[in-house]
Write a protein that holds these residues in place. Structure first.
Motif, PDB file in Angstrom:
ATOM      1  N   CYS A 159      16.113 -43.667   5.548  1.00  0.00           N
ATOM      2  CA  CYS A 159      15.800 -42.714   4.301  1.00  0.00           C
ATOM      3  C   CYS A 159      16.777 -41.873   4.167  1.00  0.00           C
TER       4      CYS A 159
ATOM      5  N   PRO B 160      10.231 -39.634   7.684  1.00  0.00           N
ATOM      6  CA  PRO B 160      10.664 -40.780   6.799  1.00  0.00           C
ATOM      7  C   PRO B 160      11.041 -41.961   7.495  1.00  0.00           C
TER       8      PRO B 160
ATOM      9  N   ILE C 106       7.871 -41.790   1.143  1.00  0.00           N
ATOM     10  CA  ILE C 106       9.224 -41.955   1.945  1.00  0.00           C
ATOM     11  C   ILE C 106       8.206 -41.462   3.502  1.00  0.00           C
TER      12      ILE C 106
END
Length: 339
Positions: free
Chosen positions: A291, A287, A186
């Protein structure tokens, strides 16, 4: 010396014999005359150490301090040295060149010059440059063209920091018991902030950076050989030692949420120095904006219910305060504690 708007894009306004009123913080926020000790117990992690408890040591450091330092990290001293040199070059460019760079990149991807906004009523004592740096091929064309070698030098630095960030995130994932690649998967965006904190005539009155939390997954900082970073522990400020060729890593609020509070992001600030200027390069590992950040399912059970609500990284950053405790974000409805 009077300060005007044009001076906020150059170092010229720092050449003063006393701190201007515009940069004097309130008694509540300024460092004052208190003596802040240097912390020599923040763990120093040797990444060439193949010991099986390496990830466990990192987790313990994140729980106790929210910080740790890494050595033998694989980033060559030459790459680091050249990156620091080119940052010092850009901060020492003539005023006209700095203003030209600012106007060329008005999209907000690149910001140069001293901080022009007032944080809690005063300006910060620093020059600052910031821009996205990963994915590299999508970012580099928006970087400054001056100094001419900036893109090549910083590009080489960012490639190494990207590699290092994935190693560190994997060790944290392992230590938390998450599946391989969980955090690295991520970490889609990286943001660079280079700062120069010039010599200050009275460090008791002003700050290089206010008390804040990093809203990243992790932040990787190279702070050179001059101390200035302080973190809050048990209600007291503690200075962070500047170790040659070491990177300081601190846990951001996003990993605090993902770990469901097992790891804690630490409040920190930057103070100024009356004897020496300080240049740093911070890389924020984030991220992607969309996300959804929430406690990892593997860390949730009947005994450990989720204490944070799911929220996209974009929404979190848009609502949370740039300066102030992480609890401000909680109280404002961001990642509200579940009942």
């Amino acid at each position: 010396m009077e300060i005007n708007d044009d001076d906020h894009v150059s170092r010229r306004w720092f050449n003063v014999e006393s701190v201007p009123k515009s940069h004097v913080f309130s008694d509540e926020d300024r460092p004052g005359n208190q003596q802040i000790p240097l912390c020599n117990t923040i763990p120093i992690i040797d990444l060439e150490n193949n010991s099986s408890n390496l990830s466990e040591t990192i987790i313990q450091a994140c729980q106790e301090y929210g910080f740790f330092q890494v050595i033998n990290h694989g980033v060559s001293e030459d790459v680091i040295s050249e990156a620091m040199k080119v940052m010092e070059e850009i901060f020492n460019m003539p005023v006209e060149e700095i203003k030209k760079e600012v106007s060329n990149y008005s999209s907000g991807w690149v910001y140069m010059g001293s901080t022009s906004f007032a944080a809690k009523g005063a300006h910060l004592w620093r020059d600052n440059l910031k821009h996205p740096c990963h994915p590299l091929d999508e970012c580099m064309h928006r970087w400054p063209r001056n100094p001419p070698r900036y893109r090549d030098v910083v590009g080489a630095y960012i490639k190494e920091i990207r590699r290092l960030s994935l190693v560190i995130l994997e060790l944290i994932s392992e230590g938390l018991g998450l599946e391989e690649g969980y955090l690295g998967g991520i970490s889609q965006v990286q943001f660079l902030t280079a700062s120069n904190y010039p010599v200050c005539p009275d460090p008791t009155l002003t700050l290089g950076l206010l008390n804040h939390f990093d809203h990243s997954l992790i932040t990787i900082l190279y702070q050179g050989n001059v101390e200035g970073l302080q973190f809050l522990k048990d209600g007291k400020w503690i200075g962070v030692e500047a170790i040659p060729n070491a990177f300081l890593v601190n846990i951001g609020t996003q990993i605090e949420i993902i770990s469901n509070g097992k790891l804690r992001s630490a409040a920190h600030r930057v103070v100024t120095n009356q004897e020496a200027a300080r240049t740093t390069i911070a890389t924020f590992i984030n991220p992607s904006p969309d996300c959804i950040i929430q406690p990892a399912k593997l860390l949730i059970d009947e005994d450990n219910p989720p204490i944070y609500q799911p929220l996209s990284f974009r929404d979190f950053v848009n609502v949370s305060k740039p300066f102030g405790p992480f609890t401000d974000a909680l109280q404002n409805g961001v990642c509200t504690l579940k009942k």
